[in-house]
Design an enzyme around this catalytic site. Structure first.
Site: not given
Length: 359
Positions: A169, A228, A120, A75-76
């Protein structure tokens, strides 16, 4: 050693999908810079590319974008790509950091035209700040209240057009009026092993690592479908290979490295296996209450519920029922044990509870 104890937020676990502060520099170097370089999420990538291209053809800022999905899926990275594709500066903040309307007003009033604002965990903003954001997103205007009580006055402040990119999330916690103001909503899914192999190939090239195809797949299969985690495991394999003098990393080397860090073939670590072993060996597969299970593994209930259980449930190793947690057949199989005939999942009452949960 990694995995000695999992904290409530899971930040000390190698297979946690959160990001450590000291990893941000390394992650930034591995992040793709364009949509063409971004691996996976083909539907979101295709739709988002169309939105951005249409905005550039119209000569206007892009619509506000909401990205949802589990942590660690990109997402980032997509927010950074949006800014890069639009040729605009990027401002980064987070929902927990905006607890007062003044905090949000200060950020919004300093934006330049076309700038991308990334928030975020946007669902964790305070309600007053959310309500201010409604007007800012829709009308590019905010009302600043000066003074208190009867003498308070509202001063309208016009904002330059900007693009808000929100990441969450837990999309269900966003109020409807806020969700409706996003022009595009994209939900990110977990990655397949093949997609993670592609991610790892790119990262290995940037890290100057030599892995065989089987070595890539060994790391990818233990990465919980999360890029990640895959990149984090790849760096640990790199460390292992450097210390042991291994120049080309094959499946055996990858396996040996990850086993040293207690990440097994299915991506489970010490905490995950501890929960399964307690459930199977101490409680016969359950049902057992969450607090009792947490005591058995020496952890807080929040750690078991929020850190270990989501992946175990997703993998079909554990199930939550109104009567407590139960082990599924795959749990016994993963631990190398025979599935007993009296296991809880065979109980008609438990099976009915599972059916109701699925509905």
């Amino acid at each position: 050693m990694v995995g000695d104890r999992a904290s409530v937020n899971g930040r000390d676990r190698l297979v946690d999908s959160g990001s450590e502060p000291d990893e941000k520099t390394v992650e930034a170097a591995l992040r793709p810079g364009t949509l063409d370089d971004f691996v996976g999420q083909p539907r979101v990538r295709r739709q988002l590319g169309l939105v951005l291209e249409a905005s550039k053809l119209r000569g206007r800022t892009a619509d506000h974008v909401l990205l949802s999905g589990p942590p660690g899926l990109g997402k980032t990275t997509l927010a950074m790509i949006i800014a890069e594709e639009m040729g605009a500066p990027l401002r980064i903040s987070s929902g927990p950091a905006i607890q007062h309307t003044g905090d949000l007003a200060a950020i919004l009033s300093s934006l330049t035209e076309g700038e991308v604002l990334f928030l975020d965990e946007i669902h964790r903003m305070s309600r007053p700040a959310e309500e201010m954001l409604y007007m800012a997103m829709e009308d590019f205007r905010v009302d600043i209240v000066v003074g208190k009580g009867a003498g308070a006055t509202s001063i309208p402040l016009d904002l330059p057009p900007f693009t808000l990119v929100g990441a969450t999330t837990r999309a269900g916690l966003l109020p409807g009026p806020l969700r409706d103001r996003f022009g595009f909503t994209g939900h990110l899914e977990f990655y397949s092993v093949d997609e993670l192999v592609s991610v790892l190939r790119r990262s290995a090239g940037l890290l100057d690592l030599d892995l065989s195809t089987e070595g890539f797949r060994e790391v990818a299969s233990r990465s919980r479908g999360t890029p990640r985690i895959a990149n984090r495991l790849l760096r640990r394999v790199r460390d292992w290979a450097l210390v042991h003098g291994v120049s080309r990393i094959d499946a055996r080397a990858s396996s040996s490295a990850l086993e040293m860090y207690e990440v097994d073939s299915r991506g489970l670590d010490r905490l995950d296996r501890g929960v399964l072993e307690a459930l199977v060996k101490h409680f016969g597969g359950g049902p057992v209450g969450l607090s009792t299970l947490a005591i058995a593994v020496g952890e807080e209930t929040e750690t078991v519920e929020e850190v270990a259980e989501p992946y175990l449930v997703r993998e079909g190793l554990l199930a939550r029922t109104p009567r407590g947690r139960i082990a599924m057949p795959a749990a016994w199989e993963h631990l190398g044990l025979a599935v007993p005939e009296h296991a809880a999942f065979g109980d008609p009452a438990v099976q009915q509870a599972l059916d109701l949960t699925e509905e």
